[in-house]
Enzyme design. Structure first.
Site, PDB file in Angstrom:
ATOM      1  N   ASP A 239     -11.161 -32.491  15.170  1.00 40.58           N
ATOM      2  CA  ASP A 239     -11.272 -31.506  14.094  1.00 40.58           C
ATOM      3  C   ASP A 239     -10.103 -31.544  13.120  1.00 40.58           C
ATOM      4  OD1 ASP A 239      -9.714 -30.541  16.186  1.00 40.58           O
ATOM      5  OD2 ASP A 239     -10.204 -28.448  15.817  1.00 40.58           O
TER       6      ASP A 239
ATOM      7  N   HIS B 255      -5.281 -28.350  21.756  1.00 35.01           N
ATOM      8  CA  HIS B 255      -4.635 -29.674  21.724  1.00 35.01           C
ATOM      9  C   HIS B 255      -3.111 -29.569  21.681  1.00 35.01           C
ATOM     10  CE1 HIS B 255      -8.594 -31.111  21.351  1.00 35.01           C
ATOM     11  NE2 HIS B 255      -8.641 -31.412  20.075  1.00 35.01           N
TER      12      HIS B 255
ATOM     13  N   ASP C  67     -13.747 -58.637  36.513  1.00 32.02           N
ATOM     14  CA  ASP C  67     -14.533 -57.433  36.761  1.00 32.02           C
ATOM     15  C   ASP C  67     -13.651 -56.205  36.890  1.00 32.02           C
ATOM     16  OD1 ASP C  67     -13.578 -58.695  39.093  1.00 32.02           O
ATOM     17  OD2 ASP C  67     -15.022 -57.679  40.362  1.00 32.02           O
TER      18      ASP C  67
ATOM     19  N   GLY D 126     -13.107 -57.627  42.550  1.00 32.25           N
ATOM     20  CA  GLY D 126     -11.895 -56.827  42.608  1.00 32.25           C
ATOM     21  C   GLY D 126     -10.719 -57.450  41.893  1.00 32.25           C
TER      22      GLY D 126
ATOM     23  N   GLU E 123      -4.009 -59.108  41.900  1.00 26.60           N
ATOM     24  CA  GLU E 123      -3.196 -58.273  42.794  1.00 26.60           C
ATOM     25  C   GLU E 123      -3.282 -58.766  44.238  1.00 26.60           C
ATOM     26  OE1 GLU E 123      -1.409 -56.445  41.170  1.00 26.60           O
ATOM     27  OE2 GLU E 123      -2.461 -55.547  39.489  1.00 26.60           O
TER      28      GLU E 123
END
Length: 553
Positions: free
Chosen positions: A29, A116, A435, A464, A468
């Site tokens: 806004d 906000h 992914d 996955g 990592e």
């Protein structure tokens, strides 16, 4: 008399003058009236994104192929969602103009408890946060708007970093009497004395050497040295390489291009040329842990001529106030005059052998992607197996590749590819991501389809976070992600939009799909199913170094 020319118009006209043609962001806004001006602007086009983080990534990608980029968010909730993307642009030197729609000035001065906000009447919190990841900041008023807009845009262009511009809702509608003139950009500081001392020292250094090599990185691109470097290497036979963040900066079809340097994880011939040179000329180089296998480079400062944006170092001597492009031109001419005295280099380029099996693994995938690339492509990868696999590619002429190796925010690549293709829709876009990374920012796939873009997306599904798993916890559930029906996503995220989708699990299927999409004119989304613990050799070596550095002794 009320003017029809407003602060909003002045800001947009200045952005257009810089070469910005699109504004990424999310409406709120406090920025809606400004957005009305955007919609009516003859040059700037609104590119609404799924969320502010994605919008910041899209602006980052746009800034990698354009003079600058612009981002619009609302105060507080919007800008803080975007700050991660802005921080990445700051770390990697990309000029993004972040425009934040804020409450009207009177409401701020009164300390009203507005939405906000943090509810304490202090509307300076977020500007103070932004100061850490932008090179200049401004809170516009009707009186300072023209001067402050110009100041921030100059800072973004000269420093090649984001700026933060607060635009109160009422100020956007304020009249501007000033006509739009040329934006004056200061010239980089150049010291003739320092330049002469550098030239003399460089000549002495190069005259005493037999084997010279050049290593370039991303800052050479950010500070305008791409074409000067290419002109230099077209006239001088000099073995040369890039680091991963600078990949695509140099012409990789050049017979003297030796590959991607990655410290101890480099190919043996690349490592030898770079580390055993009598003099290594480094242009815009930063040695980052993820691009050097944990700072494993064996390069001594005494053997280097190190060119940075505003200074040059030869051994232990520093020469200030020398812009990078000027230093590059000096070395170009010195090398041109001295090259006949140097030991000639014969570069042996390895020949890729096609895998003799139908199992689809990393080696087979990258072999076929190598042959799928063509000149002028834009290739974008995420910080995972896709990034380190792409590091071994030899890019065709005028093909560029970018990734985010320093900031390393996973999920960056998909919205960044959106921004880059919005900027240059005439170029073929190839996006490579895993992914795990895709699940963070996949919403922008809908924006790609809505905008009628046609990227070719390879989703590397290895169940996955393989990057990592390579570092720690190969079987730990924190490295798992939910299994998605990837091939159904394009239809789900953009109702009624056409796309090509496929899932491949074997080499012959991949070959067929690559043939099918060679000249495709719609978005292609290819799920490539790969073994969970299969990774490019470069990633395996870098993961070992990161694991060792993260281990408490």
């Amino acid at each position: 008399m009320v003017s029809s020319y407003k602060v909003a118009d002045y800001l947009l006209d200045r952005l257009a003058q810089l070469g910005v043609r699109h504004l990424f962001g999310v409406p709120g806004d406090f920025n809606l009236h400004f957005l009305d001006h955007v919609i009516n602007h003859p040059v700037i086009h609104w590119m609404g994104c799924a969320n502010e983080l994605n919008a910041a990534y899209a602006a980052d990608g746009y800034a990698r192929v354009m003079p600058a980029a612009a981002l619009l968010t609302t105060v507080g909730v919007g800008e803080l969602s975007a700050i991660n993307g802005i921080a990445g642009s700051y770390a990697e030197y990309l000029p993004v103009i972040h425009i934040v729609g804020t409450p009207a000035l009177d409401a701020q001065k009164a300390g009203e408890l507005l939405h906000h906000s943090l509810g304490d009447g202090d509307f300076g919190h977020f500007a103070r946060m932004a100061k850490e990841v932008t090179c200049a900041q401004a809170n516009l008023t009707a009186k300072n708007a023209v001067a402050e807009i110009d100041r921030l845009l100059v800072a973004a262009l000269c420093q090649r970093r984001p700026v933060y511009l607060q635009l109160p809702a009422d100020v956007a509608q304020a009249d501007v009497a000033t006509s739009l003139g040329e934006l004056s950009l200061p010239q980089p500081l150049l010291s003739p004395t320092s330049l002469q001392a550098f030239t003399d020292a460089a000549r002495e250094k190069l005259q005493s050497a037999q084997r010279i090599a050049l290593l370039a990185d991303f800052l050479a691109d950010r500070f305008g040295a791409r074409q000067p470097l290419r002109h230099w290497l077209a006239e001088v036979d000099l073995p040369h390489a890039t680091l991963l963040m600078g990949k695509g900066l140099l012409d990789e079809t050049h017979p003297m291009f030796i590959g991607t340097y990655a410290g101890a994880a480099s190919e043996a011939n690349v490592k030898a040329y770079i580390e055993e040179a009598d003099v290594l000329i480094a242009v815009g180089v930063w040695f980052v842990d993820t691009t050097t296998a944990g700072f494993s480079q064996h390069i001594t400062q005494d053997n280097c001529i190190d060119i940075q944006p505003e200074q040059v170092r030869i051994g232990q001597k520093v020469f200030n106030q020398i812009p990078m492009v000027v230093a590059v031109e000096v070395l170009h001419q010195l090398c041109k005059s001295l090259q006949d005295e140097w030991q000639p280099s014969m570069i042996a380029h390895p020949v890729l052998e096609a895998p003799q099996y139908n199992i689809l693994d990393q080696k087979a995938f990258w072999y076929h992607i190598q042959h799928f690339l063509r000149p002028n492509d834009i290739v974008v990868t995420d910080q995972g197996t896709s990034c380190f696999g792409a590091a071994t590619l030899t890019l065709p002429s005028e093909c560029i590749l970018f990734t985010q190796s320093l900031w390393g925010s996973i999920g960056f690549s998909l919205p960044a590819a959106y921004g880059a293709q919005v900027a240059q829709p005439q170029r073929r876009m190839i996006l490579l991501l895993g992914d795990g990374a895709a699940q963070l920012t996949i919403q922008e796939l809908g924006s790609m389809l809505r905008s009628g873009l046609n990227p070719i997306i390879f989703l590397l599904n290895n169940q996955g976070y393989t990057v990592e798993r390579m570092i720690n916890g190969p079987q730990q559930r924190y490295n798992d992600v939910a299994e998605w029906n990837w091939s159904q996503l394009p239809q789900a995220l953009a109702k009624g939009k056409e796309s090509f989708t496929a899932t491949v699990t074997q080499v012959d299927q991949l070959q067929q799909v690559l043939a099918d999409i060679e000249n495709i004119e719609q978005l292609a989304f290819i799920e490539v199913v790969l073994p969970q613990m299969d990774a490019p050799e470069l990633l395996i070596n870098i993961a070992k170094s990161l694991q060792a550095r993260n281990t408490v002794l």
